[in-house]
Design a protein around this motif. Structure first.
Motif, PDB file in Angstrom:
ATOM      1  N   LYS A  32     -20.705 -33.283 -55.462  1.00 39.24           N
ATOM      2  CA  LYS A  32     -21.260 -32.395 -56.481  1.00 39.24           C
ATOM      3  C   LYS A  32     -20.209 -31.929 -57.495  1.00 39.24           C
ATOM      4  O   LYS A  32     -20.567 -31.330 -58.510  1.00 39.24           O
ATOM      5  CB  LYS A  32     -21.890 -31.176 -55.816  1.00 39.24           C
ATOM      6  N   ALA A  33     -18.940 -32.172 -57.207  1.00 31.49           N
ATOM      7  CA  ALA A  33     -17.861 -31.754 -58.105  1.00 31.49           C
ATOM      8  C   ALA A  33     -17.085 -32.984 -58.545  1.00 31.49           C
ATOM      9  O   ALA A  33     -15.919 -33.190 -58.165  1.00 31.49           O
ATOM     10  CB  ALA A  33     -16.951 -30.747 -57.416  1.00 31.49           C
ATOM     11  N   ASN A  34     -17.711 -33.838 -59.320  1.00 28.11           N
ATOM     12  CA  ASN A  34     -17.034 -35.028 -59.825  1.00 28.11           C
ATOM     13  C   ASN A  34     -17.643 -35.429 -61.156  1.00 28.11           C
ATOM     14  O   ASN A  34     -18.735 -34.992 -61.513  1.00 28.11           O
ATOM     15  CB  ASN A  34     -17.109 -36.177 -58.818  1.00 28.11           C
ATOM     16  N   LEU A  35     -16.919 -36.252 -61.867  1.00 28.34           N
ATOM     17  CA  LEU A  35     -17.354 -36.708 -63.180  1.00 28.34           C
ATOM     18  C   LEU A  35     -17.024 -38.189 -63.304  1.00 28.34           C
ATOM     19  O   LEU A  35     -15.897 -38.594 -63.015  1.00 28.34           O
ATOM     20  CB  LEU A  35     -16.645 -35.919 -64.285  1.00 28.34           C
ATOM     21  N   SER A  36     -17.981 -38.991 -63.708  1.00 28.82           N
ATOM     22  CA  SER A  36     -17.735 -40.415 -63.918  1.00 28.82           C
ATOM     23  C   SER A  36     -18.165 -40.798 -65.322  1.00 28.82           C
ATOM     24  O   SER A  36     -19.174 -40.308 -65.834  1.00 28.82           O
ATOM     25  CB  SER A  36     -18.485 -41.264 -62.884  1.00 28.82           C
ATOM     26  N   ILE A  37     -17.366 -41.671 -65.941  1.00 26.84           N
ATOM     27  CA  ILE A  37     -17.676 -42.218 -67.264  1.00 26.84           C
ATOM     28  C   ILE A  37     -17.596 -43.729 -67.132  1.00 26.84           C
ATOM     29  O   ILE A  37     -16.521 -44.266 -66.857  1.00 26.84           O
ATOM     30  CB  ILE A  37     -16.706 -41.707 -68.335  1.00 26.84           C
ATOM     31  N   ILE A  38     -18.708 -44.420 -67.299  1.00 21.98           N
ATOM     32  CA  ILE A  38     -18.778 -45.853 -67.051  1.00 21.98           C
ATOM     33  C   ILE A  38     -19.221 -46.558 -68.323  1.00 21.98           C
ATOM     34  O   ILE A  38     -20.204 -46.172 -68.952  1.00 21.98           O
ATOM     35  CB  ILE A  38     -19.762 -46.155 -65.905  1.00 21.98           C
ATOM     36  N   ASN A  39     -18.497 -47.608 -68.682  1.00 23.48           N
ATOM     37  CA  ASN A  39     -18.848 -48.419 -69.848  1.00 23.48           C
ATOM     38  C   ASN A  39     -19.291 -49.794 -69.359  1.00 23.48           C
ATOM     39  O   ASN A  39     -18.494 -50.557 -68.832  1.00 23.48           O
ATOM     40  CB  ASN A  39     -17.644 -48.541 -70.783  1.00 23.48           C
ATOM     41  N   ASN A  40     -20.566 -50.102 -69.506  1.00 21.97           N
ATOM     42  CA  ASN A  40     -21.099 -51.394 -69.102  1.00 21.97           C
ATOM     43  C   ASN A  40     -21.231 -52.282 -70.337  1.00 21.97           C
ATOM     44  O   ASN A  40     -22.219 -52.204 -71.074  1.00 21.97           O
ATOM     45  CB  ASN A  40     -22.468 -51.226 -68.423  1.00 21.97           C
ATOM     46  N   VAL A  41     -20.242 -53.139 -70.561  1.00 16.57           N
ATOM     47  CA  VAL A  41     -20.257 -54.015 -71.725  1.00 16.57           C
ATOM     48  C   VAL A  41     -19.411 -55.244 -71.411  1.00 16.57           C
ATOM     49  O   VAL A  41     -18.386 -55.154 -70.733  1.00 16.57           O
ATOM     50  CB  VAL A  41     -19.719 -53.266 -72.974  1.00 16.57           C
ATOM     51  N   ALA A  42     -19.845 -56.388 -71.886  1.00 19.53           N
ATOM     52  CA  ALA A  42     -19.127 -57.643 -71.637  1.00 19.53           C
ATOM     53  C   ALA A  42     -18.010 -57.817 -72.658  1.00 19.53           C
ATOM     54  O   ALA A  42     -18.063 -58.682 -73.541  1.00 19.53           O
ATOM     55  CB  ALA A  42     -20.097 -58.822 -71.680  1.00 19.53           C
ATOM     56  N   SER A  43     -16.988 -56.966 -72.570  1.00 18.76           N
ATOM     57  CA  SER A  43     -15.842 -57.046 -73.468  1.00 18.76           C
ATOM     58  C   SER A  43     -14.645 -56.416 -72.771  1.00 18.76           C
ATOM     59  O   SER A  43     -14.742 -55.962 -71.633  1.00 18.76           O
ATOM     60  CB  SER A  43     -16.133 -56.318 -74.792  1.00 18.76           C
ATOM     61  N   THR A  44     -13.523 -56.380 -73.471  1.00 19.73           N
ATOM     62  CA  THR A  44     -12.306 -55.785 -72.895  1.00 19.73           C
ATOM     63  C   THR A  44     -12.301 -54.270 -72.999  1.00 19.73           C
ATOM     64  O   THR A  44     -11.400 -53.625 -72.466  1.00 19.73           O
ATOM     65  CB  THR A  44     -11.064 -56.344 -73.608  1.00 19.73           C
ATOM     66  N   ASP A  45     -13.273 -53.686 -73.692  1.00 24.36           N
ATOM     67  CA  ASP A  45     -13.320 -52.234 -73.843  1.00 24.36           C
ATOM     68  C   ASP A  45     -13.631 -51.559 -72.517  1.00 24.36           C
ATOM     69  O   ASP A  45     -14.406 -52.071 -71.705  1.00 24.36           O
ATOM     70  CB  ASP A  45     -14.381 -51.825 -74.865  1.00 24.36           C
ATOM     71  N   GLY A  46     -13.049 -50.389 -72.313  1.00 25.80           N
ATOM     72  CA  GLY A  46     -13.360 -49.565 -71.160  1.00 25.80           C
ATOM     73  C   GLY A  46     -13.928 -48.238 -71.610  1.00 25.80           C
ATOM     74  O   GLY A  46     -14.308 -48.054 -72.766  1.00 25.80           O
ATOM     75  N   ALA A  47     -14.001 -47.294 -70.685  1.00 25.16           N
ATOM     76  CA  ALA A  47     -14.468 -45.948 -71.022  1.00 25.16           C
ATOM     77  C   ALA A  47     -13.300 -45.128 -71.575  1.00 25.16           C
ATOM     78  O   ALA A  47     -12.137 -45.404 -71.295  1.00 25.16           O
ATOM     79  CB  ALA A  47     -15.051 -45.278 -69.783  1.00 25.16           C
ATOM     80  N   TYR A  48     -13.610 -44.094 -72.337  1.00 20.41           N
ATOM     81  CA  TYR A  48     -12.591 -43.298 -73.010  1.00 20.41           C
ATOM     82  C   TYR A  48     -12.787 -41.807 -72.749  1.00 20.41           C
ATOM     83  O   TYR A  48     -13.912 -41.333 -72.610  1.00 20.41           O
ATOM     84  CB  TYR A  48     -12.645 -43.511 -74.534  1.00 20.41           C
ATOM     85  N   ILE A  49     -11.673 -41.092 -72.712  1.00 18.02           N
ATOM     86  CA  ILE A  49     -11.672 -39.631 -72.811  1.00 18.02           C
ATOM     87  C   ILE A  49     -10.745 -39.286 -73.966  1.00 18.02           C
ATOM     88  O   ILE A  49      -9.565 -39.652 -73.949  1.00 18.02           O
ATOM     89  CB  ILE A  49     -11.180 -38.963 -71.515  1.00 18.02           C
ATOM     90  N   PHE A  50     -11.252 -38.619 -74.985  1.00 20.28           N
ATOM     91  CA  PHE A  50     -10.448 -38.278 -76.152  1.00 20.28           C
ATOM     92  C   PHE A  50     -10.086 -36.793 -76.126  1.00 20.28           C
ATOM     93  O   PHE A  50     -10.967 -35.934 -76.004  1.00 20.28           O
ATOM     94  CB  PHE A  50     -11.213 -38.585 -77.445  1.00 20.28           C
ATOM     95  N   LEU A  51      -8.804 -36.492 -76.264  1.00 19.42           N
ATOM     96  CA  LEU A  51      -8.322 -35.129 -76.456  1.00 19.42           C
ATOM     97  C   LEU A  51      -7.594 -35.107 -77.793  1.00 19.42           C
ATOM     98  O   LEU A  51      -6.592 -35.801 -77.971  1.00 19.42           O
ATOM     99  CB  LEU A  51      -7.363 -34.714 -75.321  1.00 19.42           C
ATOM    100  N   ALA A  52      -8.088 -34.345 -78.742  1.00 17.16           N
ATOM    101  CA  ALA A  52      -7.535 -34.359 -80.096  1.00 17.16           C
ATOM    102  C   ALA A  52      -7.299 -32.941 -80.589  1.00 17.16           C
ATOM    103  O   ALA A  52      -7.887 -31.981 -80.075  1.00 17.16           O
ATOM    104  CB  ALA A  52      -8.472 -35.096 -81.047  1.00 17.16           C
ATOM    105  N   SER A  53      -6.457 -32.807 -81.600  1.00 14.25           N
ATOM    106  CA  SER A  53      -6.124 -31.495 -82.152  1.00 14.25           C
ATOM    107  C   SER A  53      -5.959 -31.592 -83.663  1.00 14.25           C
ATOM    108  O   SER A  53      -5.508 -32.618 -84.185  1.00 14.25           O
ATOM    109  CB  SER A  53      -4.825 -30.971 -81.525  1.00 14.25           C
TER     110      SER A  53
END
Length: 299
Positions: free
Chosen positions: A81-102
């Motif tokens: 109950k205390a977790n986070l998943s980010i999944i990118n399902n795509v037939a390419s070299t791209d993965g999932a992202y987390i962006f931290l910007a300022s």
């Protein structure tokens, strides 16, 4: 939807009585100005009056981490109950992202360039110390490391850990904009070791090593190499060394040996006797020279 008792409700029913009448619901509190969402007859998510989103355990209020109260809080009673998943399902070299910007501009959609030492973002690890979550155990952060410009953003990545008896992290390691890796003393500010990426050199006690490996210290004993076998050696080879041949320096017990052609050629014992030749000499006198079985001794 109504507000007769201070609440506006939108209910989703599975039946005409009991909890089935509001198995799913969206409720708005006009008294405290928050909105909550129900599934399976229980509250699962809440948006409070400050716009903060709470998922999971929504009844304990906003839990601060250090000096920061998060806008998004996911709190549960187990790892499921205390977790986070980010999944990118795509037939390419791209993965999932987390962006931290300022940005230094306070207006959405407008831009003001960041400055040297500005932080892009931080990932903090904290634990319950029996009072709150203000004791930060570790942190990873990214900061501007130089003068930025259009399409130019020099950055360093810092790794912090918290010492015993403290709740504030100190720098343990930095990877700077040049790719150098820097390790710090336990004060978190005194540099103790650096890998210079531009010269492929490692310095201990120096930020500018002049050799591939350099140590600068006030200690008399600079290093210790210990083998659990009967002897130990340090080997030297170059591009002309044969497959099994090497030169080196070593130790047999308390004796010092000089190695050439993969064999001991000189040996100085712990009492000062010197042997030279194949195997380092028979060491029968003070200076022994061996050459194919013929032994010469100088006392």
């Amino acid at each position: 939807v109504g507000a007769n008792d201070g609440w506006s409700n939108l209910n989703f029913a599975d039946g005409n009585s009991g909890s089935a009448e509001y198995i799913g619901a969206v409720q708005y509190s006009h008294t405290d100005n928050f909105m909550r969402f129900y599934t399976s007859g229980g509250e699962q998510m809440r948006i409070d009056s400050s716009g903060r989103l709470h998922i999971g355990d929504v009844t304990t209020g906003s839990t601060a981490i250090g000096t920061v109260t998060p806008q998004l809080r996911l709190q549960g009673t187990d790892a499921h109950k205390a977790n986070l998943s980010i999944i990118n399902n795509v037939a390419s070299t791209d993965g999932a992202y987390i962006f931290l910007a300022s940005s230094r501009n306070a207006t959405f959609g407008s831009y003001t360039i960041v400055q040297d030492d500005d932080a892009f973002g931080r990932i903090r690890f904290a634990g319950d110390d029996g009072v709150d979550y203000n004791a930060v155990g570790a942190e990873i952060n990214a900061e501007v490391d130089g003068t930025p410009g259009d399409g130019d953003m020099p950055t360093r990545l810092n790794f912090l850990t918290t010492r015993d008896g403290s709740q504030t992290g100190l720098k343990a390691m930095t990877i700077n904009a040049l790719g150098d890796m820097i390790w710090y003393d336990d004060d978190g500010s005194t540099e103790k070791m650096r890998w210079d990426a531009s010269t492929d050199r490692l310095g201990i006690g120096t930020a500018s090593p002049d050799y591939v490996f350099e140590i600068e210290t006030a200690e008399n004993a600079m290093a210790n190499f210990k083998s659990t076998d009967a002897n130990a050696n340090i080997r030297f080879t170059d591009s002309n060394s044969t497959a099994n041949g090497y030169a080196g320096i070593g130790a047999i017990g308390d004796d010092l040996t000089l190695i050439a052609g993969n064999d001991n050629r000189m040996r100085i014992t712990n009492v000062g006797t010197i042997g030279m030749g194949s195997g380092g000499g028979s060491l029968a006198g003070s200076l022994i020279i061996n050459d194919d079985g013929a032994t010469g001794t100088i006392d």
